[in-house]
Design a protein around this motif. Structure first.
Motif, PDB file in Angstrom:
ATOM      1  N   UNK A 421       1.444 -46.358  -7.445  1.00 33.46           N
ATOM      2  CA  UNK A 421       1.836 -47.752  -7.249  1.00 33.46           C
ATOM      3  C   UNK A 421       1.131 -48.715  -8.197  1.00 33.46           C
ATOM      4  N   UNK A 422      -0.187 -48.600  -8.316  1.00 35.48           N
ATOM      5  CA  UNK A 422      -0.967 -49.493  -9.177  1.00 35.48           C
ATOM      6  C   UNK A 422      -2.140 -48.698  -9.729  1.00 35.48           C
ATOM      7  N   UNK A 423      -2.239 -48.592 -11.063  1.00 35.47           N
ATOM      8  CA  UNK A 423      -3.269 -47.755 -11.671  1.00 35.47           C
ATOM      9  C   UNK A 423      -3.927 -48.489 -12.837  1.00 35.47           C
ATOM     10  N   UNK A 424      -5.171 -48.091 -13.127  1.00 38.75           N
ATOM     11  CA  UNK A 424      -5.906 -48.639 -14.276  1.00 38.75           C
ATOM     12  C   UNK A 424      -5.714 -47.721 -15.477  1.00 38.75           C
ATOM     13  N   UNK A 425      -5.468 -48.337 -16.647  1.00 43.83           N
ATOM     14  CA  UNK A 425      -5.377 -47.542 -17.869  1.00 43.83           C
ATOM     15  C   UNK A 425      -6.756 -47.429 -18.520  1.00 43.83           C
ATOM     16  N   UNK A 426      -6.821 -46.797 -19.696  1.00 52.15           N
ATOM     17  CA  UNK A 426      -8.099 -46.548 -20.348  1.00 52.15           C
ATOM     18  C   UNK A 426      -8.802 -47.830 -20.768  1.00 52.15           C
ATOM     19  N   UNK A 427      -8.079 -48.921 -20.890  1.00 49.47           N
ATOM     20  CA  UNK A 427      -8.675 -50.206 -21.254  1.00 49.47           C
ATOM     21  C   UNK A 427      -9.118 -51.012 -20.040  1.00 49.47           C
ATOM     22  N   UNK A 428      -8.977 -50.409 -18.862  1.00 41.56           N
ATOM     23  CA  UNK A 428      -9.357 -51.118 -17.647  1.00 41.56           C
ATOM     24  C   UNK A 428      -8.350 -52.147 -17.192  1.00 41.56           C
ATOM     25  N   UNK A 429      -7.120 -52.088 -17.721  1.00 41.22           N
ATOM     26  CA  UNK A 429      -6.072 -53.008 -17.307  1.00 41.22           C
ATOM     27  C   UNK A 429      -5.307 -52.437 -16.122  1.00 41.22           C
ATOM     28  N   UNK A 430      -5.038 -53.271 -15.142  1.00 43.54           N
ATOM     29  CA  UNK A 430      -4.272 -52.844 -13.980  1.00 43.54           C
ATOM     30  C   UNK A 430      -2.792 -52.849 -14.325  1.00 43.54           C
ATOM     31  N   UNK A 431      -2.134 -51.707 -14.143  1.00 49.44           N
ATOM     32  CA  UNK A 431      -0.735 -51.552 -14.520  1.00 49.44           C
ATOM     33  C   UNK A 431       0.095 -51.223 -13.277  1.00 49.44           C
ATOM     34  N   UNK A 432       1.285 -51.800 -13.229  1.00 49.78           N
ATOM     35  CA  UNK A 432       2.278 -51.474 -12.214  1.00 49.78           C
ATOM     36  C   UNK A 432       3.407 -50.720 -12.909  1.00 49.78           C
ATOM     37  N   UNK A 433       3.541 -49.405 -12.691  1.00 54.00           N
ATOM     38  CA  UNK A 433       4.552 -48.623 -13.409  1.00 54.00           C
ATOM     39  C   UNK A 433       5.961 -49.198 -13.220  1.00 54.00           C
ATOM     40  N   UNK A 434       6.710 -49.234 -14.321  1.00 54.35           N
ATOM     41  CA  UNK A 434       8.060 -49.791 -14.300  1.00 54.35           C
ATOM     42  C   UNK A 434       9.088 -48.667 -14.267  1.00 54.35           C
ATOM     43  N   UNK A 435       9.980 -48.742 -13.270  1.00 52.18           N
ATOM     44  CA  UNK A 435      10.998 -47.723 -13.070  1.00 52.18           C
ATOM     45  C   UNK A 435      12.393 -48.328 -13.175  1.00 52.18           C
ATOM     46  N   UNK A 436      13.332 -47.532 -13.703  1.00 51.66           N
ATOM     47  CA  UNK A 436      14.759 -47.842 -13.622  1.00 51.66           C
ATOM     48  C   UNK A 436      15.485 -46.588 -13.170  1.00 51.66           C
ATOM     49  N   UNK A 437      16.346 -46.729 -12.184  1.00 48.26           N
ATOM     50  CA  UNK A 437      17.088 -45.577 -11.656  1.00 48.26           C
ATOM     51  C   UNK A 437      18.554 -45.957 -11.473  1.00 48.26           C
ATOM     52  N   UNK A 438      19.414 -44.947 -11.472  1.00 48.51           N
ATOM     53  CA  UNK A 438      20.802 -45.176 -11.095  1.00 48.51           C
ATOM     54  C   UNK A 438      21.348 -43.924 -10.427  1.00 48.51           C
ATOM     55  N   UNK A 439      22.392 -44.118  -9.635  1.00 46.26           N
ATOM     56  CA  UNK A 439      23.076 -43.015  -8.954  1.00 46.26           C
ATOM     57  C   UNK A 439      24.553 -43.357  -8.861  1.00 46.26           C
ATOM     58  N   UNK A 440      25.421 -42.385  -9.149  1.00 47.19           N
ATOM     59  CA  UNK A 440      26.867 -42.542  -9.008  1.00 47.19           C
ATOM     60  C   UNK A 440      27.402 -41.312  -8.283  1.00 47.19           C
ATOM     61  N   UNK A 441      28.221 -41.535  -7.258  1.00 47.59           N
ATOM     62  CA  UNK A 441      28.818 -40.436  -6.516  1.00 47.59           C
ATOM     63  C   UNK A 441      30.298 -40.658  -6.291  1.00 47.59           C
ATOM     64  N   UNK A 442      31.080 -39.585  -6.317  1.00 47.13           N
ATOM     65  CA  UNK A 442      32.513 -39.655  -5.996  1.00 47.13           C
ATOM     66  C   UNK A 442      32.775 -38.724  -4.816  1.00 47.13           C
ATOM     67  N   UNK A 443      33.771 -39.107  -4.010  1.00 43.00           N
ATOM     68  CA  UNK A 443      34.120 -38.349  -2.805  1.00 43.00           C
ATOM     69  C   UNK A 443      35.637 -38.315  -2.686  1.00 43.00           C
ATOM     70  N   UNK A 444      36.199 -37.124  -2.517  1.00 44.47           N
ATOM     71  CA  UNK A 444      37.656 -36.975  -2.504  1.00 44.47           C
ATOM     72  C   UNK A 444      38.085 -36.082  -1.354  1.00 44.47           C
TER      73      UNK A 444
END
Length: 527
Positions: A421-444
């Motif tokens: 969720x929230x991690x420190x990098x090697x420079x001591x900066x607090x980072x919030x990982x950025x995610x992009x997701x998608x999902x597509x489904x069809x039903x017949x």
């Protein structure tokens, strides 16, 4: 001796009762002869011969309404047909149960007692699954695929389980003017059981599954606002309205799938062509030490006359109106500073946006499923939102603390936030990982099958945008893709079988690609 005395006493009671009834019968006056049509018989002995006396209209007994039963075992559909619940109560119950994946909502057994109505629902589920790697427990979700240069990445695994079996109760209080109160408690057997091979045996993991809370909430519905308080689907992504039909257990790669404790306010503006639903929720924060609740809000448009048959997961098939949902999430983090013995703290704000849609491409009506085709999908992007995906942390971790003196052991940073969720990098900066997701489904639903067979396919993907910024790229995952095709068949309204094939590609931050092939057979008995 006590038994003999009791029998003797019982015999005396029976004889006394018989004697009392006989005496009453002997002393009772003789029954009056039947009255001729249009009058009553005068039974006065002095009136000889018998004369016909007109019956006063005022003496005709008024019909009495049939009393409502105090206790009974029935179904929601029967209660609605007999007028024992209002159409609004019936529709609210069906909606709640469909959102909870109760396949037989209308015909699930319902107990009525003094105006309270309790519906029992759920299903028995059994699964058999094969994976070409030894990467996952009995569901793959967003867990990492074992790298191809490892033993687990080169050998397969076969599993069988019943742990997703569910049982729930929906409880509805007697309605009041302008207030309808209900609640749900639902459980399954996916409670924490340990890690196979270290803290628990295989036999214990699969055979002695642990019960856990899945949903537990109360709801108050009024003409002005609806209030929901408890453990329920996240509002972010308008869950569960946009879950696809699948055999692999949800949540899939890149599929929002989360429940948590919340206080939600909502209202639906209803018109004949379109309903507009708005909602906002104060949610349990992902990091309790932030001391601030998470906020979620959304708006949803439902096109009432544009309908298709849709199955969420493999358990809730219903005629569903086309809809589009937009939602957002805002979360705040306060974490200890990057030190072995922190005194101060750092803060950061995470947020997310989700767009979801269900579209009947070949529409269907209530009495016809055959030859209907629908599309479901969602797109999500945001920072520090991975806890709303099953098993997703991306392999990200804190960098090592500086150790200029070469102390042994090296200093260690202790995190107060869940992984990823929230991690420190090697420079001591607090980072919030950025995610992009998608999902597509069809039903017949193919023609000539009477709606008993459905085909489906799904594709989804998750992407960690700043994967190269974290230590240990052999564990950090850059992106993951999922492909699935399958079908299900209903031998009877209470039984469903599904079969699928799935392929997963997992690409690590160092460029290594790991793949897994999967096949799964599942069966349900709905009640």
């Amino acid at each position: 001796m006590r038994i003999a005395t009791g029998l003797h006493f019982l015999t005396l009671c029976v004889l006394a009762t018989l004697g009392r009834d006989a005496l009453a019968a002997a002393s009772a006056p003789a029954p009056a002869p039947p009255a001729p049509p249009g009058g009553v018989v005068d039974t006065n002995p002095a009136s000889v011969p018998t004369k016909l006396v007109p019956a006063p209209p005022s003496q005709a007994p008024a019909p009495r309404p049939a009393p409502k039963p105090v206790f009974g075992l029935t179904t929601l559909r029967i209660l609605a047909d007999k007028g024992l619940i209002s159409p609004q109560e019936y529709e609210a119950a069906k909606k709640d149960l469909n959102d909870l994946a109760a396949a037989r909502a209308e015909s699930s057994p319902t107990i009525t007692f003094a105006g309270w109505k309790t519906t029992l629902y759920g299903y028995v589920q059994a699964d058999m699954m094969y994976h070409s790697t030894q990467s996952f427990p009995d569901f793959s979700s967003n867990f990492p695929v074992a790298r191809p240069d490892t033993y687990a990445g080169q050998h397969g695994r076969f599993q069988a389980t019943i742990r997703d079996t569910r049982i729930g109760l929906r409880i509805q209080a007697p309605p009041l003017p302008n207030l309808r109160v209900s609640g749900v408690i639902e459980t399954d057997f996916l409670g924490p059981t340990g890690t196979v091979g270290s803290t628990i045996s295989e036999n214990g993991f699969y055979v002695n599954a642990n019960l856990r809370i899945r949903h537990a909430f109360l709801k108050m519905e009024t003409p002005i606002v609806d209030v929901m308080f408890g453990h329920y689907w996240d509002l972010f992504g308008w869950q569960p309205h946009y879950f696809p039909a699948i055999v692999q257990w949800p949540g899939l790669v890149g599929e929002l799938f989360s429940r948590t404790i919340q206080l939600r306010l909502s209202h639906t503006f209803k018109t004949e062509p379109v309903n507009v639903e708005i909602a906002a929720a104060a949610v349990r924060p992902p990091a309790r030490d932030s001391a601030v609740p998470e906020g979620q809000a959304g708006v949803r448009l439902v096109f009432n006359k544009w309908t298709g048959w849709h199955t969420g997961y493999l358990t809730s098939t219903a005629l569903t109106a086309a809809s589009i949902g937009l939602s957002g999430d805002l979360r705040y983090f306060r974490v200890p500073e990057f030190a072995e013995k922190p005194l101060g703290s750092r803060t950061a704000t995470g947020m997310g946006f989700a767009a979801s849609a269900y579209l009947p491409i070949v529409p269907a009506k209530k009495d016809k499923k055959d030859n209907s085709l629908s599309l479901v999908g969602e797109f999500v992007t945001g920072r520090s939102i991975n806890d709303m995906y099953t098993g997703l942390n991306g392999g990200v971790s804190h960098a090592a603390l500086p150790n200029p003196t070469g102390a042994t052991p090296a200093p260690v940073y202790t995190s107060t936030v869940d992984a990823g969720l929230a991690v420190y990098d090697a420079n001591g900066e607090l980072r919030l990982p950025r995610w992009t997701t998608f999902l597509v489904g069809v039903e017949y639903y193919p023609p000539f099958m009477g709606g008993r067979v459905a085909l489906f396919a799904n594709v989804s993907r998750s992407q960690l945008h700043d994967a190269g910024s974290y230590p240990n790229p052999a564990k950090v995952r850059d992106h993951e893709s999922f492909y699935e095709v399958g079908f299900f068949v209903d031998p009877s309204p209470a039984v469903r079988f599904g079969l699928d094939y799935a392929h997963i590609d997992d690409v690590y931050a160092d460029g290594v690609k790991a793949s897994n092939e999967a096949a799964q057979l599942t069966g349900f008995l709905f009640f």
